[in-house]
Design an enzyme around this catalytic site. Structure first.
Site, PDB file in Angstrom:
ATOM      1  N   GLU A 224     -22.417  60.834 -66.567  1.00 46.24           N
ATOM      2  CA  GLU A 224     -23.009  61.317 -65.314  1.00 46.24           C
ATOM      3  C   GLU A 224     -23.795  60.240 -64.572  1.00 46.24           C
ATOM      4  O   GLU A 224     -25.006  60.356 -64.350  1.00 46.24           O
ATOM      5  CB  GLU A 224     -23.895  62.535 -65.570  1.00 46.24           C
ATOM      6  CG  GLU A 224     -23.118  63.753 -66.015  1.00 46.24           C
ATOM      7  CD  GLU A 224     -23.962  65.039 -66.038  1.00 46.24           C
ATOM      8  OE1 GLU A 224     -25.196  64.950 -66.110  1.00 46.24           O
ATOM      9  OE2 GLU A 224     -23.366  66.129 -65.979  1.00 46.24           O
TER      10      GLU A 224
ATOM     11  N   GLU B  57     -17.482  69.156 -69.214  1.00 48.24           N
ATOM     12  CA  GLU B  57     -18.597  69.906 -69.791  1.00 48.24           C
ATOM     13  C   GLU B  57     -18.780  71.224 -69.060  1.00 48.24           C
ATOM     14  O   GLU B  57     -18.634  71.289 -67.845  1.00 48.24           O
ATOM     15  CB  GLU B  57     -19.929  69.148 -69.638  1.00 48.24           C
ATOM     16  CG  GLU B  57     -20.061  67.859 -70.391  1.00 48.24           C
ATOM     17  CD  GLU B  57     -21.428  67.210 -70.158  1.00 48.24           C
ATOM     18  OE1 GLU B  57     -22.384  67.934 -69.801  1.00 48.24           O
ATOM     19  OE2 GLU B  57     -21.518  65.987 -70.312  1.00 48.24           O
TER      20      GLU B  57
HETATM   21  C1  GLA Z   1     -25.217  67.056 -68.514  1.00 44.24           C
HETATM   22  C2  GLA Z   1     -25.048  65.912 -69.494  1.00 44.24           C
HETATM   23  C3  GLA Z   1     -25.083  66.350 -70.911  1.00 44.24           C
HETATM   24  C4  GLA Z   1     -26.111  67.418 -71.126  1.00 44.24           C
HETATM   25  C5  GLA Z   1     -25.850  68.572 -70.196  1.00 44.24           C
HETATM   26  C6  GLA Z   1     -26.794  69.728 -70.364  1.00 44.24           C
HETATM   27  O1  GLA Z   1     -24.057  67.547 -68.032  1.00 44.24           O
HETATM   28  O2  GLA Z   1     -23.914  65.150 -69.256  1.00 44.24           O
HETATM   29  O3  GLA Z   1     -25.364  65.209 -71.693  1.00 44.24           O
HETATM   30  O4  GLA Z   1     -27.369  66.896 -70.881  1.00 44.24           O
HETATM   31  O5  GLA Z   1     -26.011  68.110 -68.893  1.00 44.24           O
HETATM   32  O6  GLA Z   1     -26.585  70.679 -69.389  1.00 44.24           O
END
Ligand code: GLA
Ligand code: ZN
Length: 672
Positions: free
Chosen positions: A151, A308
């Protein structure tokens, strides 16, 4: 794309952090993964500190063990490079790696996503780690994808960034005179004579708040510089991996409509798109769909990976409500309905310490499989096995496109006036939602994408017309396309300098209008117009315009500009160009857009009554897969358009049959 001949189904799994657990727990994880139908794990997302305990030592023993275990258990691996959080020792030894915030505050070690993208230390060690990982794991067949960093986001205002910004500007403008012109520095006596007089635009200089700048030119260039700087870091790791494994498939997890990074530019450098979907329970389903569609759109419509999502709750909202029963499954299929070819979670096992211990996971703190969440996950796991490879690689065929542009987004929201309520995505969403809720298939495209395959192109608030984009639109309309744009369009060029000679600038001849003035309506204030006998509201901005060849379709009802046109159409070449001079209601957009689509013979994927039954179609060769999702709290019905079989139940439905779909239920229908 992530897929090759080795992948026989929608991959299912997520971020797995065995380093937080003892080895006996790992064995139990394997048992539970098998029960849940998990077949891929993303490893090594935040392990830099353990992989590299000091400057010259790299240790892969623990990761090797994990790899042996997951391999033995037949799992695929998405291998991350761990470069989203630098080790504490590195920050202590090389403080240049630490970011400086918007307010000028230099950070110390802590948190994550914490490295300055222009730090020589970060650039050297992140790339070195990516290369070492690639060298060490190049022969591991189980690795099906590489996941660089995590991210990417944020920004930095340190001295290294300031120096790099000057280099970037010099490269862009070549001469200081050209930069002075582009930024209109004659205003408020800002003329620069030397490059090193230029400082970063933040609270110490041009800004008085995050989105409030006195000089849009420099702030806009900083946004571009920041996005490109991070992309440069991604590319450096990407190339390091490719230098060892030329056919590696490399991604980084994006975040949908994430304003700081120009994902349309990023997509060109990524092998496939992956992204993290974290909607709130109250988000309209069309808003989630729009995020999926931009992620499909930035890579020319190619399928993407849902990297995710939470199986149950997040930890970072004010109120972290549970996903209601069946919603995880519904939203997973919604991702697939819009182009996802893999479904992954964050996280596989719920951690016990630090800020994500209350974030949902496949395996909860209780440690066994007898939970509601686990049962739902296992059920979806079973279904994905049954679906097999059917939908993999399928794409969508949309006749409507909505244009989205990051430069436009940045520039519009830096604009001082005409209204502080002007938000780019609100306008985009107004049009998107009206189409999506009627089940029209929509592509979200950028200004470099080909328009010719679309019957209708909508560009909500095309405030900035960059380069020759007006030419592309002109060509498109001349050749028979329908183009729709809105108030506050065609105002500036790519430097955010106003195009003089009358709004909407280079779009004026295409639209056949001249906008003389723009009225900003305070919140809660409305005007109105009557379109085809029905009254609709006008709000936010009201353009006051003259017809220069266009025909008026509606006029304002009130104020000193009552009877002035607000909606116009211009016949141009073989096509038509519409201008919507104000923000209106969802009701108006639905009616107006449906008419335009019907004129062009474009039909929805599925006709339904009301809102809440979402339908999309994915196409693979001769095969068409109709996804039908009921987002409502009650069962609904629809008419089956053709005889089809539901791949999830095996049940066949006849053409014309009235089908009942329970609340939160999903059907994936293949034509017979
Ligand atoms: C993000 C991150 C993860 C985690 C999630 C939790 O998407 O990439 O590492 O922290 O948030 O929601
Ligand atoms: Zn920096």
């Amino acid at each position: 794309m992530i897929y090759d001949e080795r992948i026989e189904k929608v991959l299912y799994g997520g971020d797995y952090n065995p380093e937080q657990w003892s080895e006996d727990v790992w064995e139990e994880d394997m048992r539970l993964f098998a029960l849940a139908g998990i077949d891929i794990v993303t490893l090594n997302v935040f392990s830099w500190a353990s992989l590299q305990p000091d400057e010259n030592t790299y240790c892969f023993e623990k990761l090797d063990k994990v790899m042996d275990l997951v391999e033995k258990n037949g799992l695929r691996v998405c291998m991350a490079t761990s470069t989203a959080a630098h080790p504490a020792w590195m920050a202590k030894k090389y403080p240049d790696i630490l970011r400086t915030e918007f307010n000028g505050m230099k950070r110390k070690f802590g948190s994550r996503h914490n490295s300055c993208q222009n730090s020589p230390t970060y650039q050297k060690y992140s790339v070195r780690l990516a290369k070492k990982l690639a060298e060490h794991y190049q022969d591991r067949e189980c690795i099906v994808a590489w996941h660089v960093s995590n991210e990417y986001g944020g920004e930095c205002y340190c001295e290294n960034c300031e120096k790099a910004f000057r280099v970037w500007l010099k490269d862009k403008y070549q001469t200081i005179e050209e930069l002075n012109r582009a930024w209109n520095t004659a205003f408020w006596g800002h003329t620069f004579y030397e490059w090193d007089e230029i400082v970063l635009p933040n609270l110490l200089s041009e800004h008085f708040a995050e989105n409030r700048t006195t000089f849009q030119g420099i702030s806009l260039d900083y946004r571009r510089f920041n996005s490109e700087g991070m992309l440069h870091c991604f590319k450096a790791e990407y190339e390091a991996i490719k230098s060892v494994i030329p056919d590696a498939k490399i991604t980084t997890n994006l975040m949908g409509f994430y304003k700081p990074l120009d994902y349309q530019m990023w997509a060109n450098e990524m092998d496939f798109i992956s992204w993290d979907n974290y909607p709130a329970n109250e988000d309209p389903y069309a808003r989630i769909a729009m995020n999926h569609d931009i992620m499909r759109g930035i890579k020319g419509g190619q399928p993407f990976v849902l990297m995710e999502q939470t199986p149950s709750v997040t930890n970072w909202l004010a109120y972290n409500a549970l996903k209601r029963p069946n919603v995880m499954r519904l939203w997973s299929y919604q991702a697939m309905a819009h182009g996802a070819d893999a479904i992954l979670f964050f996280q596989m096992r719920r951690s016990i310490g630090a800020c994500e211990k209350y974030h949902g996971a496949v395996i909860d703190h209780v440690g066994h499989e007898n939970t509601r969440v686990f049962r739902e996950i296992a059920k979806l796991g079973e279904e994905l096995k049954t679906l097999g490879s059917k939908t993999l690689g399928s794409t969508m065929d949309s006749k409507v496109a909505i244009v989205v542009d990051w430069d436009n987004w940045w520039a519009l929201e830096y604009s001082a006036g005409p209204s502080c309520d002007l938000k780019y995505l609100d306008e985009v969403f107004g049009y998107y939602r009206a189409l999506e809720e009627q089940n029209y298939s929509i592509d979200l495209i950028g200004v470099h994408d080909d328009l010719s395959k679309y019957e209708i192109v909508i560009a909500p608030i095309l405030y900035m017309t960059k380069g020759t984009y007006d030419e592309s639109i002109r060509e498109y309309v001349k050749n028979g396309g329908t183009f729709i744009t809105t108030f506050f369009s065609g105002i500036v060029d790519e430097y955010d300098l106003v195009i003089t000679g009358g709004y909407p600038g280079h779009l004026r001849d295409i639209l056949g209008i001249w906008v003389e003035e723009i009225d900003a309506l305070p919140a809660e204030t409305t005007n109105a117009f009557i379109y085809e006998g029905k009254e609709y509201e006008a709000k936010l901005l009201c353009d006051i315009m003259h017809l220069e060849g266009a025909k008026s379709l509606a006029t304002y009802e009130k104020d000193f500009y009552a009877n002035h046109p607000v909606i116009t159409v211009n016949e141009y070449g073989k096509g038509k160009a519409y201008y919507i001079g104000t923000r209106s209601s969802e009701d108006f957009y639905r009616t107006f857009l449906k008419e335009r689509l019907e004129e062009k013979g474009v039909r929805p994927v599925l006709e339904v009554e009301g809102v809440g039954i979402e339908a999309t179609e994915r196409i693979k060769g001769e095969k068409r897969y109709l996804f039908v999702l009921n987002h409502n709290e009650i069962e609904e019905t629809f008419v089956m358009p053709k005889t089809k079989v539901d791949l999830l139940t095996g049940k066949t439905y006849n053409e014309g049959e009235i089908v009942t779909i329970p609340a939160k239920e999903v059907m994936i229908l293949e034509s017979c």
